[in-house]
Motif scaffolding. Structure first.
Motif, PDB file in Angstrom:
ATOM      1  N   ARG A  60       0.859  -1.191   0.000  1.00 55.96           N
ATOM      2  CA  ARG A  60       0.000   0.000   0.000  1.00 55.96           C
ATOM      3  C   ARG A  60       0.889   1.233   0.000  1.00 55.96           C
ATOM      4  O   ARG A  60       1.358   1.683   1.050  1.00 55.96           O
ATOM      5  CB  ARG A  60      -0.923  -0.034   1.219  1.00 55.96           C
ATOM      6  N   SER A  61       1.129   1.784  -1.187  1.00 52.29           N
ATOM      7  CA  SER A  61       2.095   2.869  -1.333  1.00 52.29           C
ATOM      8  C   SER A  61       1.467   4.203  -1.697  1.00 52.29           C
ATOM      9  O   SER A  61       2.186   5.189  -1.886  1.00 52.29           O
ATOM     10  CB  SER A  61       3.132   2.497  -2.397  1.00 52.29           C
ATOM     11  N   ALA A  62       0.156   4.270  -1.809  1.00 51.02           N
ATOM     12  CA  ALA A  62      -0.501   5.549  -2.107  1.00 51.02           C
ATOM     13  C   ALA A  62      -0.212   6.552  -0.990  1.00 51.02           C
ATOM     14  O   ALA A  62      -0.005   6.161   0.164  1.00 51.02           O
ATOM     15  CB  ALA A  62      -2.005   5.338  -2.251  1.00 51.02           C
ATOM     16  N   PRO A  63      -0.153   7.855  -1.313  1.00 53.08           N
ATOM     17  CA  PRO A  63       0.233   8.860  -0.323  1.00 53.08           C
ATOM     18  C   PRO A  63      -0.539   8.792   0.987  1.00 53.08           C
ATOM     19  O   PRO A  63       0.032   8.983   2.065  1.00 53.08           O
ATOM     20  CB  PRO A  63      -0.023  10.182  -1.057  1.00 53.08           C
ATOM     21  N   GLU A  64      -1.849   8.517   0.925  1.00 56.83           N
ATOM     22  CA  GLU A  64      -2.627   8.486   2.161  1.00 56.83           C
ATOM     23  C   GLU A  64      -2.203   7.332   3.061  1.00 56.83           C
ATOM     24  O   GLU A  64      -2.231   7.451   4.298  1.00 56.83           O
ATOM     25  CB  GLU A  64      -4.127   8.405   1.860  1.00 56.83           C
ATOM     26  N   TYR A  65      -1.757   6.218   2.474  1.00 57.44           N
ATOM     27  CA  TYR A  65      -1.286   5.098   3.281  1.00 57.44           C
ATOM     28  C   TYR A  65       0.086   5.401   3.896  1.00 57.44           C
ATOM     29  O   TYR A  65       0.376   5.008   5.029  1.00 57.44           O
ATOM     30  CB  TYR A  65      -1.202   3.829   2.436  1.00 57.44           C
ATOM     31  N   VAL A  66       0.936   6.075   3.128  1.00 58.96           N
ATOM     32  CA  VAL A  66       2.254   6.451   3.645  1.00 58.96           C
ATOM     33  C   VAL A  66       2.086   7.412   4.820  1.00 58.96           C
ATOM     34  O   VAL A  66       2.745   7.285   5.857  1.00 58.96           O
ATOM     35  CB  VAL A  66       3.118   7.083   2.535  1.00 58.96           C
ATOM     36  N   LEU A  67       1.178   8.372   4.672  1.00 62.00           N
ATOM     37  CA  LEU A  67       0.893   9.310   5.749  1.00 62.00           C
ATOM     38  C   LEU A  67       0.350   8.588   6.974  1.00 62.00           C
ATOM     39  O   LEU A  67       0.766   8.861   8.112  1.00 62.00           O
ATOM     40  CB  LEU A  67      -0.099  10.365   5.270  1.00 62.00           C
ATOM     41  N   GLU A  68      -0.565   7.658   6.776  1.00 63.80           N
ATOM     42  CA  GLU A  68      -1.148   6.921   7.894  1.00 63.80           C
ATOM     43  C   GLU A  68      -0.089   6.099   8.622  1.00 63.80           C
ATOM     44  O   GLU A  68      -0.110   5.975   9.848  1.00 63.80           O
ATOM     45  CB  GLU A  68      -2.267   6.005   7.392  1.00 63.80           C
ATOM     46  N   ARG A  69       0.857   5.540   7.890  1.00 62.37           N
ATOM     47  CA  ARG A  69       1.949   4.787   8.499  1.00 62.37           C
ATOM     48  C   ARG A  69       2.758   5.676   9.443  1.00 62.37           C
ATOM     49  O   ARG A  69       3.141   5.269  10.548  1.00 62.37           O
ATOM     50  CB  ARG A  69       2.841   4.239   7.392  1.00 62.37           C
ATOM     51  N   LEU A  70       3.006   6.900   9.018  1.00 62.23           N
ATOM     52  CA  LEU A  70       3.781   7.835   9.836  1.00 62.23           C
ATOM     53  C   LEU A  70       2.994   8.280  11.062  1.00 62.23           C
ATOM     54  O   LEU A  70       3.532   8.366  12.170  1.00 62.23           O
ATOM     55  CB  LEU A  70       4.178   9.041   8.978  1.00 62.23           C
ATOM     56  N   ARG A  71       1.712   8.546  10.873  1.00 57.90           N
ATOM     57  CA  ARG A  71       0.865   8.948  11.998  1.00 57.90           C
ATOM     58  C   ARG A  71       0.766   7.832  13.031  1.00 57.90           C
ATOM     59  O   ARG A  71       0.832   8.075  14.243  1.00 57.90           O
ATOM     60  CB  ARG A  71      -0.530   9.332  11.502  1.00 57.90           C
ATOM     61  N   ALA A  72       0.602   6.598  12.564  1.00 56.66           N
ATOM     62  CA  ALA A  72       0.488   5.463  13.477  1.00 56.66           C
ATOM     63  C   ALA A  72       1.767   5.278  14.275  1.00 56.66           C
ATOM     64  O   ALA A  72       1.728   4.952  15.472  1.00 56.66           O
ATOM     65  CB  ALA A  72       0.157   4.190  12.696  1.00 56.66           C
ATOM     66  N   PHE A  73       2.913   5.494  13.630  1.00 57.84           N
ATOM     67  CA  PHE A  73       4.188   5.374  14.330  1.00 57.84           C
ATOM     68  C   PHE A  73       4.285   6.397  15.445  1.00 57.84           C
ATOM     69  O   PHE A  73       4.693   6.087  16.568  1.00 57.84           O
ATOM     70  CB  PHE A  73       5.339   5.556  13.339  1.00 57.84           C
ATOM     71  N   ARG A  74       3.898   7.627  15.142  1.00 54.83           N
ATOM     72  CA  ARG A  74       3.967   8.685  16.154  1.00 54.83           C
ATOM     73  C   ARG A  74       3.040   8.386  17.326  1.00 54.83           C
ATOM     74  O   ARG A  74       3.362   8.697  18.481  1.00 54.83           O
ATOM     75  CB  ARG A  74       3.609  10.036  15.535  1.00 54.83           C
ATOM     76  N   GLU A  75       1.900   7.796  17.053  1.00 54.37           N
ATOM     77  CA  GLU A  75       0.971   7.459  18.132  1.00 54.37           C
ATOM     78  C   GLU A  75       1.464   6.282  18.965  1.00 54.37           C
ATOM     79  O   GLU A  75       1.140   6.174  20.147  1.00 54.37           O
ATOM     80  CB  GLU A  75      -0.404   7.122  17.544  1.00 54.37           C
ATOM     81  N   ARG A  76       2.257   5.410  18.365  1.00 54.73           N
ATOM     82  CA  ARG A  76       2.679   4.191  19.037  1.00 54.73           C
ATOM     83  C   ARG A  76       3.854   4.421  19.993  1.00 54.73           C
ATOM     84  O   ARG A  76       3.980   3.739  21.009  1.00 54.73           O
ATOM     85  CB  ARG A  76       3.070   3.144  18.000  1.00 54.73           C
ATOM     86  N   TYR A  77       4.724   5.395  19.646  1.00 55.44           N
ATOM     87  CA  TYR A  77       5.972   5.542  20.394  1.00 55.44           C
ATOM     88  C   TYR A  77       6.092   6.902  21.073  1.00 55.44           C
ATOM     89  O   TYR A  77       5.555   7.903  20.589  1.00 55.44           O
ATOM     90  CB  TYR A  77       7.168   5.352  19.456  1.00 55.44           C
TER      91      TYR A  77
END
Length: 206
Positions: A58-75
């Motif tokens: 899943r490489s569409a921009p919205e998925y890349v953004l969601e990956r980054l947001r999820a990381f920030r929420e996790r750590y």
């Protein structure tokens, strides 16, 4: 279910580091190329982590953004840590890119977008003379010629590019058609923005 407790800062504790070692988190479209490239940046004061595309690609921009947001929420992240969105222009319309870029900026993420693709940044390591094109396959073809050994996304061999990093920085900045823009409006790459944010000691020695 909402996360109620964030995990500690995700430093690679097998590497030598300091209490204030800076984390640079990059969410990228690709599965391997960016990960391999940024492995060359290392010091006791900096650790770069690339969040690559998942198994579902899943490489569409919205998925890349969601990956980054999820990381920030996790750590738990420190004040000196930075998060970057690394995207290519070639596969996405300007409307989709604009919406994602706007949201990323609103939450404090940096933008490192290449037009048409990340391979422009790689090519700047080897030459400043790049034919203007909006097709990534043209850039990849030039990259194969410039390396003299071919180019494989899944087997980058960053040692070919490492000695030419400072030349790439100078070329990308000098050729940047939109230095204040969210992404280059013509051929160019803003990956240099990430590199310029790193401490000098994290850069490979010429």
């Amino acid at each position: 279910m909402a996360l109620t407790r964030r995990r500690r800062r995700p430093l690679d504790r097998s590497q030598e580091h300091l209490r204030d070692t800076q984390l640079v988190i990059i969410a990228a479209e690709g599965r391997q190329t960016e990960h391999d490239y940024f492995a060359m940046f290392r010091s006791t004061r900096i650790q770069v982590k690339v969040l690559s595309a998942d198994d579902q690609n899943r490489s569409a921009p919205e998925y890349v953004l969601e990956r980054l947001r999820a990381f920030r929420e996790r750590y738990q992240l420190g004040a000196g840590d930075s998060l970057w969105l690394m995207l290519d222009v070639d596969r996405w319309g300007s409307g989709k890119l604009a919406a994602v870029a706007r949201e990323a900026k609103s939450v404090g993420f940096g933008l490192a977008i290449s037009n048409p693709c990340f391979e422009v940044w790689l090519l700047y390591h080897l030459t400043a003379d790049i034919r203007d094109t909006n097709r990534c396959r043209d850039i990849e073809q030039e990259l194969r010629r410039a390396t003299g050994h071919g180019y494989n996304k899944s087997k980058l061999k960053p040692e070919r590019f490492e000695p030419h990093l400072r030349a790439a920085l100078e070329r990308a900045e000098a050729k940047d058609p939109s230095p204040r823009g969210r992404w280059p409006d013509r051929l160019g790459s803003h990956v240099y923005r990430v590199i310029r944010s790193l401490p000098e000691e994290a850069l490979p020695v010429d």
